[in-house]
Design a protein around this motif. Structure first.
Motif, mmCIF file in Angstrom:
data_model
loop_
_atom_site.group_PDB
_atom_site.id
_atom_site.type_symbol
_atom_site.label_atom_id
_atom_site.label_comp_id
_atom_site.label_asym_id
_atom_site.label_seq_id
_atom_site.Cartn_x
_atom_site.Cartn_y
_atom_site.Cartn_z
ATOM 1 N N ILE A 209 0.582 -1.451 -0.127
ATOM 2 C CA ILE A 209 -0.414 0.096 -0.028
ATOM 3 C C ILE A 209 1.045 1.192 0.295
ATOM 4 O O ILE A 209 2.039 1.487 0.670
ATOM 5 C CB ILE A 209 -0.874 -0.501 1.667
ATOM 6 C CG1 ILE A 209 -1.481 -1.246 1.188
ATOM 7 C CG2 ILE A 209 -1.563 1.353 1.129
ATOM 8 C CD1 ILE A 209 -1.969 -1.737 3.014
ATOM 9 N N ASP B 78 0.900 5.355 0.405
ATOM 10 C CA ASP B 78 1.073 6.829 0.944
ATOM 11 C C ASP B 78 0.399 6.362 1.955
ATOM 12 O O ASP B 78 -0.477 7.168 2.745
ATOM 13 C CB ASP B 78 -0.359 7.509 -0.009
ATOM 14 C CG ASP B 78 0.876 8.394 -0.751
ATOM 15 O OD1 ASP B 78 1.820 8.678 -0.808
ATOM 16 O OD2 ASP B 78 0.215 8.459 -2.239
ATOM 17 N N THR B 79 0.882 6.159 2.773
ATOM 18 C CA THR B 79 0.772 5.733 4.828
ATOM 19 C C THR B 79 1.462 5.902 5.271
ATOM 20 O O THR B 79 3.003 4.865 5.869
ATOM 21 C CB THR B 79 -0.329 4.146 4.564
ATOM 22 O OG1 THR B 79 1.173 2.920 4.058
ATOM 23 C CG2 THR B 79 -0.800 3.913 4.444
ATOM 24 N N ASP C 221 1.949 6.917 8.262
ATOM 25 C CA ASP C 221 2.460 5.968 10.152
ATOM 26 C C ASP C 221 1.778 4.997 10.175
ATOM 27 O O ASP C 221 1.748 4.563 10.972
ATOM 28 C CB ASP C 221 0.738 7.310 10.450
ATOM 29 C CG ASP C 221 0.825 8.959 9.981
ATOM 30 O OD1 ASP C 221 1.816 9.041 10.023
ATOM 31 O OD2 ASP C 221 -0.086 9.460 10.343
ATOM 32 N N ALA C 222 1.777 4.343 9.434
ATOM 33 C CA ALA C 222 1.356 2.461 9.474
ATOM 34 C C ALA C 222 2.505 1.798 9.833
ATOM 35 O O ALA C 222 3.350 2.266 9.194
ATOM 36 C CB ALA C 222 0.784 1.771 8.048
ATOM 37 N N SER D 80 5.842 0.297 7.852
ATOM 38 C CA SER D 80 6.015 1.826 7.384
ATOM 39 C C SER D 80 7.313 2.279 5.841
ATOM 40 O O SER D 80 8.163 2.242 6.875
ATOM 41 C CB SER D 80 5.616 2.999 7.205
ATOM 42 O OG SER D 80 5.364 3.998 6.019
ATOM 43 N N SER E 179 6.331 6.739 -0.480
ATOM 44 C CA SER E 179 6.843 6.038 1.290
ATOM 45 C C SER E 179 5.462 4.921 1.023
ATOM 46 O O SER E 179 5.116 4.703 0.556
ATOM 47 C CB SER E 179 6.724 6.791 1.699
ATOM 48 O OG SER E 179 4.769 7.179 1.959
ATOM 49 N N PHE E 180 5.861 3.931 1.563
ATOM 50 C CA PHE E 180 4.796 2.493 1.193
ATOM 51 C C PHE E 180 4.623 1.742 2.441
ATOM 52 O O PHE E 180 5.834 1.684 2.893
ATOM 53 C CB PHE E 180 4.889 1.594 -0.038
ATOM 54 C CG PHE E 180 6.679 1.388 0.266
ATOM 55 C CD1 PHE E 180 6.326 0.035 0.157
ATOM 56 C CD2 PHE E 180 7.534 1.514 -0.456
ATOM 57 C CE1 PHE E 180 7.558 -0.987 1.173
ATOM 58 C CE2 PHE E 180 8.209 1.098 -0.621
ATOM 59 C CZ PHE E 180 9.179 0.467 0.235
ATOM 60 N N SER E 181 3.688 0.587 2.684
ATOM 61 C CA SER E 181 3.972 0.033 3.912
ATOM 62 C C SER E 181 3.174 -1.343 3.059
ATOM 63 O O SER E 181 2.841 -1.221 2.677
ATOM 64 C CB SER E 181 2.926 0.485 5.077
ATOM 65 O OG SER E 181 1.294 0.371 4.447
ATOM 66 N N PRO F 69 2.352 -4.404 4.827
ATOM 67 C CA PRO F 69 0.549 -5.150 5.616
ATOM 68 C C PRO F 69 1.299 -6.649 5.901
ATOM 69 O O PRO F 69 1.224 -7.674 5.602
ATOM 70 C CB PRO F 69 -0.264 -5.533 4.594
ATOM 71 C CG PRO F 69 -0.415 -4.768 3.420
ATOM 72 C CD PRO F 69 0.974 -4.600 2.782
#
Lengths: 281, 368
Positions: B287, B289-290, B292-293, B296, B342-344, B346
Motif C-alpha cells: 500500500i 502513501d501511508t 503512519d502505518a 512503513s 512511502s509504502f507499507s 501489511p
C-alpha cells in the motif's frame, strides 16, 4: 534482372536455342533416318527431310520381319519394361523397409548395419559383377526375368534417401499413432508410406530410367533372344558381320526405346520435382 | 473417466540423470490438474510416462484401478494433445479424427456419428474435408482435441498445447478448453510452463522444479500460501518481492538490510529461532502513501511500467544493499523517476521463507 537490357536477352536466347538445337538435332536425324530406305540413306548428301517409309519401317521393327535378330522389338521392349519396373518396385520396397527398420527400431548393431548399407554405395554393379554372375548362374537364373532383376534390386542410395526422409518426420507423429493404437505395420502403411509419396515418386522416375538403361548386366545374363532387352537388341543389330547395319531399322528401334522413359518423366514430372525439392510436411 | 494415482514415480536416464523424482499425487475423477514448472523440470517427462510413451524407472501409475506401468499407450485408454499437434499431414481432418476408431474396428456409420458429434462440439464441421496444411494454428489445435474427444478416453493429456499459438488465440483457446472440460468432465492432465494458463485452467496445480514436486494445491492456495520460495517466485506476474533479512523471533520482526525492521505481528512460526529468512510480499499487496502505518518504508522510484489498467512501480535497488521492490497500483500513476515514495507492507500478507531450505515457515501452509 535489375534493368532491362535486350541484347543480353537475345544473347541468352541465342545460347538456349543453340543448346536445344545441339540436343535435338541428333534425335531429328535419327527420326529422318528411320523414315527412309537403306539405299536412300546411303546417298551422298544425307536426306534431311522425312521420307515415305515411316509406316513400313516401324511396322517391320515392331513385328520383327526381316530383322537381323529373331525377336521383334515389342518383345524386347516388354522385357525392358519388366526389368525396369521390377528393379524400380523392388528397390523402393526394400529400401522403404530397410529405412523403416533403421530409423524406427532399436536393435543390436543398428548403426553397424546402417554403415554396411552405406558402404555399398561405393560399390557399383560392375565391381561385383563376376561373383554376382556366378551366384545367379548357380541358382539357374540365367535367361530369366528374375535373373535380370534380382541382383540389381538392393539399393543403398534409396535406403539412405528414405532414412533421411523418415528422420525429418516429427517424432510426435509416431507417438500420436502409438496413442491411436497403430502398431508398427499399420504405422508404416497408413502413415509413413503416404507421407513419403513425393520421395517415392522422385525415386520412381530415377530408378525407372536406371533400370531401363541397364546394359552390362543384361548383356551378361541373357543369351536367348526371348530375354533380350531393347538395349541389347540395338547392340545386336549393330554388331552384324560382313554387312552394313540396317540403319533405318536401328534408328526406328532407338526412337521406340526412348518412348517409355519420356512417358514416365512427362507423367511424373511434377511429383518428381516436388520430391527432390521438399518433403511435404 | 477415471482417477489417476501416481505413487513414487521416478525416471532415471542412463548416466544417473534423474528427470523425475518420486512423484506422489492423486488426481480425482473429472478433475483438471495442471502440471506447471520451468522448462526442464520434468513435467513433460511425467506426462509422457503417464501416456506410456516413456518407460517408468520406478514407482507405479494407476489409471482407474489398473496398474498401467507395462501397458502400451493404446491400451491405457488415454488421449494426448501434442505441442505441435502431430496431425497426420496426408489425412483429411475427418480421417485424422477417425483414425483411432478405425484401428479399433468400430463400424463406419458409428465412426461418422462420433466424429460429427466431436466436430460439432469444437465447431470444426466445415473443415472436415480439409487437410491439416490448409488449417490455421487454432484450427489445428481444435482438430488435435477432436482426435482425443472422439475416442472418449478415460484421461486427456495435454502437452503444452497452446504454446504454438499467438497471444490472442492462446487466450481464446484457453477459455474454450475450460468450457470443454466443463462440458465433458473428463479427467485431464495439462502440462504448461505458463503460470497464467496454470492459474486459470487448473482445478489443482502441481508445481514442479528439478524433477520434484514443490507444491500441490488449488491455484488460490498456491498463490496465497506458496510452500516454497520457488513456488512463490514462479507463480504470479509480476513476481513476488523478496527481501532478505534476519528473523528476530523474540521481537516478532525481521531485520532487513537497507530497509529496516519489518514487523510480523503475532505469529506462531515453525522453529522460531534467529535465522536468515526471506520476506515475500506480492506487488499488489503493498500500500502506498501511508507514512503512519506499521512497516512503513520509503524508497525512490526507479522505473514505472504503465500497462493501462495498472502500473508497476519499481522502487529501490539503486545500490546492492538497497532492496528492489515492485508495487502494483491501479490505473495510471503520476510518479516521477527518482522521487521517494512511502509504502507499507501489511503484516497479514507477508510470506516468510527459510533461506536454507527455501520452505515457508508460516503456519497453515500446505507443504509437500
Amino acid at each position: 534482372m535489375v534493368e532491362k537490357r535486350s541484347w543480353l536477352d537475345y544473347l541468352a536466347h541465342f545460347f538456349l536455342l543453340f543448346g536445344i538445337g545441339l540436343m535435338l538435332f541428333p534425335v531429328y536425324v535419327a527420326f529422318i533416318a528411320s523414315t527412309h530406305t537403306m539405299p536412300e540413306l546411303m546417298t551422298a548428301p544425307m536426306p534431311l527431310l522425312p521420307g515415305d517409309k515411316f509406316i513400313d519401317n516401324y511396322w517391320q521393327v515392331l513385328t520383327g520381319h526381316n530383322l537381323a535378330i529373331g525377336a521383334p522389338v515389342w518383345q524386347m521392349m516388354a522385357n525392358s519394361l519388366v526389368m525396369a519396373l521390377g528393379i524400380t518396385f523392388g528397390k523402393i520396397t526394400i529400401s522403404l523397409l530397410a529405412a523403416f527398420a533403421i530409423v524406427y527400431f532399436r536393435f543390436a548393431f543398428r548403426m553397424l548395419f546402417f554403415w554396411l548399407i552405406f558402404i555399398t554405395l561405393m560399390l557399383p554393379v560392375e565391381v561385383r559383377i563376376l561373383p554376382t554372375y556366378q551366384v545367379v548362374a548357380s541358382m539357374g537364373l540365367l535367361d530369366s526375368h528374375v535373373g535380370l532383376i534380382l541382383p540389381l534390386i538392393a539399393s543403398a542410395t534409396a535406403t539412405f534417401l528414405f532414412r533421411q526422409f523418415f528422420m525429418t518426420v516429427p517424432n510426435e507423429i509416431c507417438e500420436a499413432a502409438r496413442m491411436d493404437g497403430a502398431g508398427p505395420i499399420r504405422f508404416f502403411f497408413d502413415i509413413l508410406i503416404p507421407m513419403s509419396k513425393t520421395s517415392i515418386a522422385a525415386l520412381f522416375v530415377i530408378l525407372f530410367i536406371y533400370g531401363w538403361n541397364q546394359y552390362l548386366w543384361p548383356l551378361l545374363v541373357t543369351t536367348q533372344e526371348d530375354y533380350y532387352t531393347i538395349l541389347i537388341g540395338i547392340n545386336r543389330m549393330l554388331a552384324v558381320s560382313d554387312e552394313v547395319p540396317q540403319w533405318p531399322i536401328v534408328m526406328a528401334t532407338t526412337l521406340l526405346a526412348m518412348i517409355p522413359p519420356v512417358i514416365v518423366v512427362v507423367l511424373m514430372q511434377r511429383q518428381f520435382v516436388r520430391g527432390l525439392i521438399d518433403a511435404e510436411k | 473417466m477415471a482417477k489417476v494415482t501416481l505413487s513414487g514415480v521416478s525416471k532415471t536416464y542412463a548416466k544417473n540423470i534423474t528427470a523425475v523424482q518420486k512423484i506422489n499425487a492423486e488426481i480425482t475423477d473429472g478433475e483438471f490438474v495442471v502440471i506447471v514448472g520451468p522448462s526442464g523440470c520434468g513435467k513433460s517427462t511425467l506426462l509422457r510416462m503417464i501416456a506410456g510413451l516413456e518407460s517408468i524407472s520406478s514407482g507405479d501409475i494407476f489409471i482407474g484401478d489398473t496398474l498401467v506401468n507395462e501397458l502400451e499407450p493404446a491400451q491405457r485408454d488415454v488421449a494426448m494433445v501434442f505441442q505441435n499437434y502431430a496431425l497426420y499431414p496426408h489425412m483429411s481432418v475427418f480421417e485424422n479424427m477417425a483414425y483411432a476408431l478405425k484401428i479399433r474396428g468400430i463400424a463406419k456409420n458409428k465412426i461418422k456419428l462420433r466424429v460429427a458429434q466431436a466436430a460439432k462440439i469444437l465447431e470444426i464441421e466445415p473443415l472436415l474435408k480439409r487437410k491439416p496444411q490448409a488449417l490455421s494454428g487454432g484450427q489445428r489445435q481444435r482438430v488435435a482435441m477432436g482426435r482425443c474427444i472422439v475416442r472418449d478416453p478415460k484421461l486427456f493429456l495435454f502437452d503444452e498445447p497452446l504454446s504454438n499459438l499467438d497471444a490472442k488465440l492462446r487466450h481464446q483457446m484457453r477459455l474454450e478448453l475450460k468450457k470443454l472440460h466443463h462440458r465433458l468432465k473428463t479427467t485431464s492432465l495439462y502440462v504448461t510452463h505458463d503460470q497464467v494458463e496454470a492459474m486459470t485452467l487448473g482445478d489443482r496445480l502441481i508445481v514442479m522444479n528439478q524433477g520434484k514436486v514443490e507444491q500441490i494445491g488449488s491455484p488460490i492456495d498456491i498463490y496465497q500460501k506458496p510452500a516454497t520460495i520457488f513456488v512463490a517466485s514462479f507463480i504470479g506476474s509480476p513476481a513476488m518481492n523478496f527481501i532478505e533479512g534476519i528473523l528476530k523471533p523474540e521481537e516478532n520482526n525481521v531485520n532487513c538490510e537497507g530497509l529496516g525492521k519489518v514487523s510480523l505481528g503475532e505469529v506462531n512460526l515453525h522453529n522460531p529461532i534467529e535465522q536468515g529468512v526471506t520476506i515475500g510480499i506480492r506487488p499488489e499487496h503493498i500500500i502506498i502513501d501511508t507514512p503512519d502505518a506499521i512497516n512503513s518504508f520509503t524508497l525512490p522510484v526507479a522505473l514505472i511500467e504503465t500497462l493501462g489498467a495498472d502500473s508497476l512501480l519499481h522502487c529501490g535497488g539503486f545500490d546492492p544493499t538497497q532492496p528492489a521492490i515492485t508495487i502494483r497500483l491501479a490505473g495510471i500513476q503520476p510518479f516521477k523517476i527518482g522521487t521517494p515514495i512511502s509504502f507499507s507492507i501489511p503484516m497479514e500478507k507477508i510470506q516468510l521463507f527459510n533461506n536454507k531450505t527455501g520452505k515457508n515457515i508460516l503456519p497453515n501452509v500446505n507443504a509437500m
